[in-house]
Enzyme design. Structure first.
Site, PDB file in Angstrom:
ATOM      1  N   GLU A 169       0.812  -1.234   0.128  1.00 16.74           N
ATOM      2  CA  GLU A 169       0.015  -0.084   0.126  1.00 16.74           C
ATOM      3  C   GLU A 169       0.854   1.109   0.148  1.00 16.74           C
ATOM      4  O   GLU A 169       0.937   1.869   0.979  1.00 16.74           O
ATOM      5  CB  GLU A 169      -0.946  -0.004   1.278  1.00 16.74           C
ATOM      6  N   GLU A 171      -5.226  -8.658   1.379  1.00 15.83           N
ATOM      7  CA  GLU A 171      -5.576  -8.394   2.538  1.00 15.83           C
ATOM      8  C   GLU A 171      -7.191  -8.284   2.316  1.00 15.83           C
ATOM      9  O   GLU A 171      -7.520  -7.800   1.195  1.00 15.83           O
ATOM     10  CB  GLU A 171      -5.020  -6.968   3.136  1.00 15.83           C
TER      11      GLU A 171
END
Ligand code: NOJ
Length: 437
Positions: free
Chosen positions: A163, A350
């Protein structure tokens, strides 16, 4: 046609949120160790010096993952455990620790995946400017080469950066994450250097035959507050920043033109040849999506001209994170990635929901059931979704939110560090046993 019983299931954890042992085993300080020395920056005034103590309890956690029936164990390496001062001498105890984790995974039949960077830069590199300083790109290459040398014989699946937009947005623009820097210049330099580093790291890992190397992208569905063209344009800008900036340079599309003010700043740090160098072909995209944001046009907001309208103001239920939980995002983003390239494998690298201490874990079960329903539709469309990695195994240190949000399918008693499977863990165990995947 594949169906959901063929999906591979695993779990994701991150070093800075779980390992603890912050000054043991020869580890150097990371930016999170430094950042949390000021307790006011963390909601519950906590830090991650002990966290879930994964450093000492990794066997127990890996055993739990196996008991539930998970097949993939994705963990991140703490750069400052490998290179305590960011550069120079390798810490043999750090290498030995990750060897123990990898070997234990393999011995109990769960596949280890490595994330090379999950936000915990060595403080020593922050001292020379952190991601703001282009020299860190070279240091990252050295670090990746070390990881390759020691771990690539047994670890075949890698995620380089986790991220990037959240890491740099929160850490170098908003200042709410480590290293607590703010402003457009810090942001622009840092995002470019991190994305460039990732491209170089990719090439280093791909020099080894048989490695599968991807990246994990934060994905946030953006919708307009009002049905007018100004808000629609605001959506485009916010979406370009949140959902495209860290993808499209790799596809040869450059930085998105819809946010010219920001890309102009970034361009100042782009050197000749960088954009060519960044054109790489990841083996897969990791989708990580939790929430939806609704935005409106706001000329007075610098750089972007966009304001988010918080869920509370829209009479929408929020999780303990203050987020509008949005499982539909999984399909929405899977379709967007498939539009870039229908053949590229995708992972939900995720996937999870935070609950407060006193909330019923059934809400999380419901959430995962919704994700499964989305996954089914994704597969029906022929999109190459490979599997789902849960966020996360054991309740852990949720960055600036401390230990308040509970993302785990296993609870943690913070005093005794005792772990206990929650309803979701039992549900998943039964589901995986029944479907045999
Ligand atoms: C994304 C991040 O990768 C992870 O570190 C974080 O804890 C979860 N999302 C939940 O916010």
């Amino acid at each position: 046609m594949r169906n959901t019983t063929q999906l591979q299931w695993g779990v994701t954890i991150a070093a800075a949120q779980t390992e603890g042992a912050h000054d043991q085993g020869g580890k150097g300080a990371s930016i999170w160790d430094t950042f949390t020395t000021n307790p006011r920056v963390i909601k519950d005034r906590s830090n991650a010096q002990v966290a879930t103590d994964f450093y000492h309890r990794y066997q127990e956690d890996i055993d739990l993952a196996v008991t539930i029936g998970l097949k993939i164990f994705r963990f991140s390496v703490a750069w400052s455990r490998i290179l305590p001062t960011g550069t120079g001498a390798v810490n043999p105890e750090g290498i030995a620790f990750y060897n123990r984790v990898i070997d234990y995974c393999l011995s109990v039949g769960i596949t280890p995946w490595i994330t090379t960077y999950h936000w915990d830069l060595p403080q020593a590199l922050q001292d020379i400017g952190g991601w703001r300083n282009r020299a860190v790109v070279t240091h990252y290459q050295t670090y990746i080469t070390i990881l390759r040398t020691h771990f690539a014989d047994r670890v075949k699946n890698w995620i380089l950066v986790n991220e990037a937009i959240v890491c740099i947005g929160a850490g170098y623009f908003l200042g709410i994450h480590a290293p607590g820097k703010r402003g457009i210049t810090n942001f622009s330099a840092s995002i470019h250097h991190l994305l460039l580093a990732q491209a170089k790291g990719f090439k280093i890992l791909k020099a080894v035959e048989g490695l599968t190397v991807g990246t994990a992208i934060s994905c946030t569905k953006i919708d307009a507050y009002r049905d007018n063209s100004r808000d629609q344009k605001a959506v485009k800008r916010m979406d370009a920043l949140m959902n495209r900036l860290c993808i499209e340079p790799y596809l040869g599309m450059g930085y998105p033109s819809e946010i010219p003010t920001i890309t102009r700043h970034i361009q100042k740090f782009v050197k000749e040849g960088d954009l060519e160098e960044m054109q790489i072909d990841f083996d897969f995209w990791g989708i990580q999506t939790y929430a939806r944001e609704v935005v409106k046009s706001a000329w007075y907001v610098p750089y972007l001209g966009v304001m988010t309208v918080p869920p509370r103001k829209r009479n929408v239920a929020v999780s303990v994170m203050g987020w509008e939980t949005y499982p539909q995002g999984t399909r929405y983003f899977a379709e967007r990635f498939a539009a870039y390239d229908p053949d590229k494998p995708l992972w939900l690298s995720e996937c999870g929901m935070a609950l407060a201490e006193d909330e019923d874990d059934q809400l999380r079960v419901n959430y995962y059931q919704q994700v499964l329903a989305e996954a089914e539709k994704i597969l029906e469309k022929g999109i190459k979704l490979q599997g789902i990695l849960l966020w996360t195994l054991v309740d852990n240190f949720e960055w600036a939110e401390g230990y308040i949000p509970k993302f785990g399918i296993i609870s943690l008693n913070q005093k005794t560090l005792e772990r206990k499977m929650k309803k979701t863990a039992y549900w998943l165990k039964n589901y995986l046993a029944a479907t045999n995947n």
